[in-house]
Design a protein around this motif. Structure first.
Motif, PDB file in Angstrom:
ATOM      1  N   ALA A  28       0.855  -1.189   0.000  1.00 46.14           N
ATOM      2  CA  ALA A  28       0.000   0.000   0.000  1.00 46.14           C
ATOM      3  C   ALA A  28       0.891   1.239   0.000  1.00 46.14           C
ATOM      4  O   ALA A  28       2.016   1.205   0.507  1.00 46.14           O
ATOM      5  N   PRO A  29       0.410   2.353  -0.572  1.00 48.63           N
ATOM      6  CA  PRO A  29       1.248   3.558  -0.667  1.00 48.63           C
ATOM      7  C   PRO A  29       1.629   4.158   0.678  1.00 48.63           C
ATOM      8  O   PRO A  29       2.740   4.625   0.862  1.00 48.63           O
ATOM      9  N   ARG A  30       0.692   4.193   1.636  1.00 55.08           N
ATOM     10  CA  ARG A  30       0.956   4.778   2.938  1.00 55.08           C
ATOM     11  C   ARG A  30       0.456   3.836   4.022  1.00 55.08           C
ATOM     12  O   ARG A  30      -0.380   2.974   3.789  1.00 55.08           O
ATOM     13  N   GLU A  31       0.944   4.052   5.249  1.00 57.77           N
ATOM     14  CA  GLU A  31       0.607   3.175   6.351  1.00 57.77           C
ATOM     15  C   GLU A  31      -0.713   3.588   7.010  1.00 57.77           C
ATOM     16  O   GLU A  31      -1.201   4.706   6.825  1.00 57.77           O
ATOM     17  N   ALA A  32      -1.282   2.650   7.792  1.00 53.87           N
ATOM     18  CA  ALA A  32      -2.498   2.951   8.529  1.00 53.87           C
ATOM     19  C   ALA A  32      -2.256   4.113   9.482  1.00 53.87           C
ATOM     20  O   ALA A  32      -1.217   4.205  10.120  1.00 53.87           O
ATOM     21  N   GLY A  33      -3.219   5.016   9.564  1.00 53.49           N
ATOM     22  CA  GLY A  33      -3.086   6.223  10.375  1.00 53.49           C
ATOM     23  C   GLY A  33      -2.822   7.456   9.537  1.00 53.49           C
ATOM     24  O   GLY A  33      -3.033   8.580   9.991  1.00 53.49           O
ATOM     25  N   THR A  34      -2.342   7.276   8.305  1.00 50.16           N
ATOM     26  CA  THR A  34      -2.113   8.409   7.413  1.00 50.16           C
ATOM     27  C   THR A  34      -3.448   9.068   7.067  1.00 50.16           C
ATOM     28  O   THR A  34      -4.433   8.376   6.799  1.00 50.16           O
TER      29      THR A  34
END
Length: 379
Positions: free
Chosen positions: A28-34
């Motif tokens: 995924a491009p960014r992590e959870a919380g972004t």
């Protein structure tokens, strides 16, 4: 700029939608919380992903055109349907934030700037998130998304979410960096989910999200060419920069939030730096460098310490510092990530900032205890 810092100003112009990466699986491009903010005419921050972000913007703007829109969750596969080949899955949560909450968000921003973290809890069908303050201490930024499929209605009708066993029936889908598994998440708040008419109850989801202004205190000694190039790069990050030199004419037009300290006794800035500081010594004087090295090494609470110079300079400084009974193992000299030979100020600055970020990320990956003050609501 982090989205939360810009939120009060954006709310002065109208409602916004907060888009949060609630969970991910695979690439995924960014992590959870972004998270990112979406307005009718712009965005603040990014969830990454090209077409993924364009899809999120379209969904958010559709929500802005519906004054009564409630929070929503969407699962997106990063495959051919989105014109992407990441192969992962992303769950996005959309929440409309109204202008009426501008004062509350101004106060929350002040809390975050003072190092007070926030925990967000949002259960599906809720009108808005619940925000609570985190006690002083350490915590991990990120998010987790829990899902619960309610059982089919029995002969006495649909079961209540407050029934026995419900609080433990959530299944965690994904987490951000370091996870949020240690966070005590409340059960659903008693909302009875209506039957779909097909003998099954729809899924309930719950987002738990930790928000913090990650401390990144850096004290840089030396306002020469390398120091100026390093500060120029670091100022684009969310760092707390103190820039120290006895020559006030070298600071030029320093960026906002860069604290310029003109001092004939730069060593004093070592003592006043907060615990967990990063120190970078880049002055024009070897004698001053040595004095600063001594003061820094006498502290045992710094995150990292770098000294500009060659292997020969390090050897000479080590001999003198060790004679004073100091351990030089944590003194980084030469500085910069390996493999870059160019010593021009701009290239050296890139190598040094990359090294700082490597150290910071390595330290952030160490699990830490989470303390939540559930009785103290956020402002």
């Amino acid at each position: 700029m982090p989205w939360w810092r810009a939120l009060p100003e954006q709310l002065a112009q109208g409602d916004v939608v907060l888009v949060t990466v609630a969970a991910t699986q695979g690439s995924a491009p960014r992590e959870a919380g972004t998270s990112m903010l979406v307005t009718l005419h712009g965005t603040v921050d990014t969830i990454g992903g090209g077409h993924l972000e364009w899809e999120a913007m379209a969904q958010a703007r559709a929500m802005l055109l519906q004054p009564s829109a409630t929070p929503a969750m969407q699962r997106l596969s990063l495959g051919a349907s989105l014109g992407q080949c990441c192969g992962g899955v992303v769950w996005l949560v959309f929440e409309r934030i109204g202008q009426a909450s501008r004062v509350e968000w101004y106060e929350r921003v002040q809390q975050l700037e003072r190092g007070i973290g926030l925990q967000r809890t949002l259960v599906s069908l809720d009108a808005q998130s619940h925000w609570s303050s985190l006690n002083a201490g350490q915590w991990s930024q990120g998010a987790c998304l829990d899902m619960i499929p309610f059982p089919s209605p029995g002969p006495d009708g649909p079961p209540s979410p407050e029934g026995e066993g419900t609080a433990n029936s959530f299944t965690q889908l994904g987490t951000g960096p370091n996870g949020c598994k240690a966070l005590p998440c409340p059960p659903p708040r008693g909302r009875v989910v209506q039957s779909t008419g097909r003998g099954a109850m729809p899924e309930i989801w719950r987002l738990s999200h930790i928000l913090q202004a990650t401390p990144f205190p850096i004290t840089i000694f030396g306002a020469g060419h390398v120091g100026a190039a390093v500060v120029e790069l670091l100022a684009t990050l969310d760092a707390q920069i103190r820039w120290v030199d006895p020559r006030d004419d070298l600071f030029g037009r320093a960026r906002d939030k860069v604290e310029c300290i003109v001092s004939d006794a730069p060593e004093e800035a070592v003592a006043s730096a907060p615990p967990g500081s990063f120190f970078l010594v880049l002055t024009h004087s070897h004698a001053l460098d040595l004095a600063l090295c001594e003061q820094i090494l006498r502290r045992d609470d710094f995150a990292w310490f770098g000294l500009i110079g060659s292997k020969t300079k390090r050897a000479r400084f080590e001999h003198r510092l060790q004679a004073l009974g100091l351990d030089t193992a944590r003194m980084c000299c030469p500085i910069g990530v390996p493999g870059i030979r160019d010593k021009s100020p701009q290239v050296l600055a890139i190598a040094v900032v990359a090294q700082l970020l490597q150290v910071r990320e390595a330290q952030a990956s160490i699990p830490s205890e989470v303390n939540v003050d559930a009785d103290t609501p956020a402002a």
